[in-house]
Design an enzyme around this catalytic site. Structure first.
Site, PDB file in Angstrom:
ATOM      1  N   ASP A   1      22.165   8.058 -20.585  1.00  0.00           N
ATOM      2  CA  ASP A   1      22.730   8.104 -21.920  1.00  0.00           C
ATOM      3  C   ASP A   1      22.534   9.261 -22.766  1.00  0.00           C
ATOM      4  O   ASP A   1      21.427  10.014 -22.343  1.00  0.00           O
ATOM      5  CB  ASP A   1      22.300   6.958 -22.886  1.00  0.00           C
ATOM      6  CG  ASP A   1      22.869   5.604 -22.217  1.00  0.00           C
ATOM      7  OD1 ASP A   1      23.469   5.379 -21.165  1.00  0.00           O
ATOM      8  OD2 ASP A   1      22.721   4.603 -23.027  1.00  0.00           O
ATOM      9  N   ASP A   2      23.075   9.679 -23.598  1.00  0.00           N
ATOM     10  CA  ASP A   2      22.849  10.522 -24.728  1.00  0.00           C
ATOM     11  C   ASP A   2      23.185  12.000 -24.053  1.00  0.00           C
ATOM     12  O   ASP A   2      22.926  12.887 -25.093  1.00  0.00           O
ATOM     13  CB  ASP A   2      21.454  10.550 -25.048  1.00  0.00           C
ATOM     14  CG  ASP A   2      21.097   9.231 -25.730  1.00  0.00           C
ATOM     15  OD1 ASP A   2      22.103   8.453 -26.114  1.00  0.00           O
ATOM     16  OD2 ASP A   2      19.876   9.019 -26.132  1.00  0.00           O
TER      17      ASP A   2
ATOM     18  N   HIS B   1      17.883   7.842 -19.682  1.00  0.00           N
ATOM     19  CA  HIS B   1      18.435   9.121 -20.505  1.00  0.00           C
ATOM     20  C   HIS B   1      18.419  10.475 -19.858  1.00  0.00           C
ATOM     21  O   HIS B   1      17.182  10.907 -19.431  1.00  0.00           O
ATOM     22  CB  HIS B   1      17.565   9.135 -21.737  1.00  0.00           C
ATOM     23  CG  HIS B   1      17.749   7.868 -22.678  1.00  0.00           C
ATOM     24  ND1 HIS B   1      17.116   6.525 -22.330  1.00  0.00           N
ATOM     25  CD2 HIS B   1      18.815   7.549 -23.576  1.00  0.00           C
ATOM     26  CE1 HIS B   1      17.607   5.760 -23.288  1.00  0.00           C
ATOM     27  NE2 HIS B   1      18.592   6.189 -23.968  1.00  0.00           N
TER      28      HIS B   1
HETATM   29 NI    NI Z   1      21.851   6.537 -26.630  1.00  0.00          NI
END
Ligand code: NI
Length: 482
Positions: free
Chosen positions: A290-291, A434
């Site tokens: 993610d991100d 992440h």
């Molecule tokens: Ni996030």
């Protein structure tokens, strides 16, 4: 990206527990309907082909352009989300390779957050801060943090403006009086006083303290209430190149290396997931990141490729703007992309229109960059409610959340991330990581090699669901394919 844990109150934890319980109930309800659908033999809806959606994307392009106008040339975004019970805060600030600047920004952010936490003790309030930054002639880095604070007991929301400019050669935070000589400084000051029609008695030595070098020239921010009437809002005075020429003052130009956000690749239109049926009998697991994309993503792609593994990347629209080529590389190397909203807001706090905006601008940006129409959403913080789900359903999208949380953002430790995965790995699981943390990427070679020797195959989320014959319905939330 998670919020900071430091300020999380017990109340917030209780609330989280309630959310988790609700999600479990929702999952059970979803499961019930899924089984019922299987029994009645209803088929999963065919995924829209991207081609038919081009019109839909056209309607969001203007908004994407608007979002991208906000220049963020310095560093990567950090996000703080805090819910103290009274105060809901959402702060985005940049962190890059200049330590002095990072330190000054972080100190200000902490101080500001603390101040409004104190102020919000008696009543419900909301704090929202965003950032804009420019790198000027490789010499100055100029950062603006602006937003607002609204407290239910105040007549007006309070505007927040703070700027930092660092001279990257001397490594010091500078003021306009450090940059311009006395005469030029006075000319700028006179121009601001004249343009803002300020009375002599409100003008003080801090008048030009908040300034930002932009790609149009120099902007001076005047706080409302202090220099201008509350009813005017904050006033920004722009001094363009012409002003500097007329006054024979140095005009600092922005660096000319602004990333071109459009990638002219051929559109790869992915409308159907093709799976390798021969791996069906193996244990299957889905790594998700993610991100990003971030500066670490390309290395992660190398690691995946070397180990013949695939993963799914839930990207932020704002990060795609910064790393468009990386998004293309993710897709070209056979990995999958999903939607993690434009800038990581808690969707449950937004109006239906703003939820749409967060999701659809990102989907549009992803399609225009990599030619893939991604229908899977990972809601920031796993936070969804009926309105969020209704928006997803409206656009034929669904949620892919996770069953293993590595907490890599918190530990920032390769061993801890490795252990969290090893401890919980199982067939059909979806692992949350992440790709904005170096330590996470550092752990992946080991994770993949070990699990492969334990008989696992690393597949994308779509492959996982297809191979496990788990149907996907618009508007629903999925945590695994067990
Ligand atoms: Ni996030």
């Amino acid at each position: 990206m998670p919020g900071t844990n430091t300020y999380r109150s017990r109340r917030t934890r209780r609330r989280l527990k309630t959310i988790v319980t609700m999600l479990i109930i929702l999952a059970l309800v979803a499961g019930f309907f899924y089984v019922r659908n299987l029994l009645t033999g209803s088929e999963q809806e065919a995924v829209d082909t991207a081609a038919t959606n081009e019109e839909l994307f056209d309607s969001f392009i203007e908004r994407v352009n608007e979002l991208e106008k906000k220049s963020q040339e310095y560093g990567d975004n950090k996000v703080i989300t805090l819910n103290s019970g009274n105060l809901f805060a959402h702060i985005i600030y940049p962190e890059g390779d200049n330590d002095i600047l990072n330190q000054n920004i972080k100190e200000w952010v902490d101080k500001t957050l603390y101040r409004y936490l104190e102020d919000s003790k008696e009543s419900v309030s909301e704090l929202s801060i965003h950032s804009t930054s420019y790198i000027i002639e490789e010499k100055y880095i100029s950062v603006l943090l602006d937003g607002s604070y609204s407290n239910a007991t105040y007549a007006h929301p309070e505007d927040i403006v703070k700027t930092f400019t660092v001279d990257s050669q001397t490594n010091q935070i500078v003021l306009l009086s450090d940059i311009y000589g006395e005469q030029q400084f006075q000319q700028i000051r006179n121009k601001v006083i004249a343009d803002a029609k300020l009375d002599d008695d409100v003008v003080d030595e801090h008048l030009l303290d908040d300034f930002l070098f932009t790609d149009n020239g120099l902007t001076i921010y005047l706080k409302r209430g202090k220099y201008t009437p509350m009813s005017d809002g904050n006033v920004a005075i722009e001094l363009t190149e012409r002003f500097f020429k007329e006054h024979d003052a140095t005009y600092y130009k922005p660096r000319n290396t602004k990333k071109n956000n459009v990638v002219n690749n051929e559109k790869i239109v992915v409308s159907e997931v093709v799976v390798d049926e021969t791996i069906k009998d193996k244990k299957l697991i889905a790594l998700t990141f993610d991100d990003g994309p971030s500066i670490y993503t390309e290395r992660l792609l190398d690691i995946l490729k070397q180990n013949d593994a695939k993963a799914t990347f839930f990207v932020l629209g704002s990060q795609v703007s910064k790393y468009p080529e990386t998004l293309v590389h993710i897709v070209q190397s056979g990995n999958e992309i999903g939607n993690h909203t434009w800038d990581h807001k808690d969707l449950c706090r937004l109006s239906e229109k703003d939820i749409e905006d967060e999701i659809m601008t990102t989907r549009t940006k992803m399609f225009n960059t990599a030619g893939v129409d991604a229908l899977a959403i990972r809601a920031p913080y796993g936070s969804v409610n009926d309105s969020v789900k209704a928006v997803a359903k409206k656009f034929n999208m669904h949620f892919i959340h996770w069953s293993i949380d590595t907490l890599d953002w918190k530990t920032r430790d390769s061993d801890a991330t490795y252990n969290a995965i090893m401890k919980n790995a199982g067939d059909g699981q979806i692992i949350l990581c992440h790709d904005i943390h170096k330590q996470t990427v550092d752990a992946m070679d080991r994770v993949i090699k070990q699990l492969k020797s334990d008989g696992y195959e690393f597949v994308t989320v779509s492959e996982l669901f297809k191979l496990r014959e788990k149907g996907i319905e618009a508007g629903k939330v999925y945590f695994d394919a067990r």
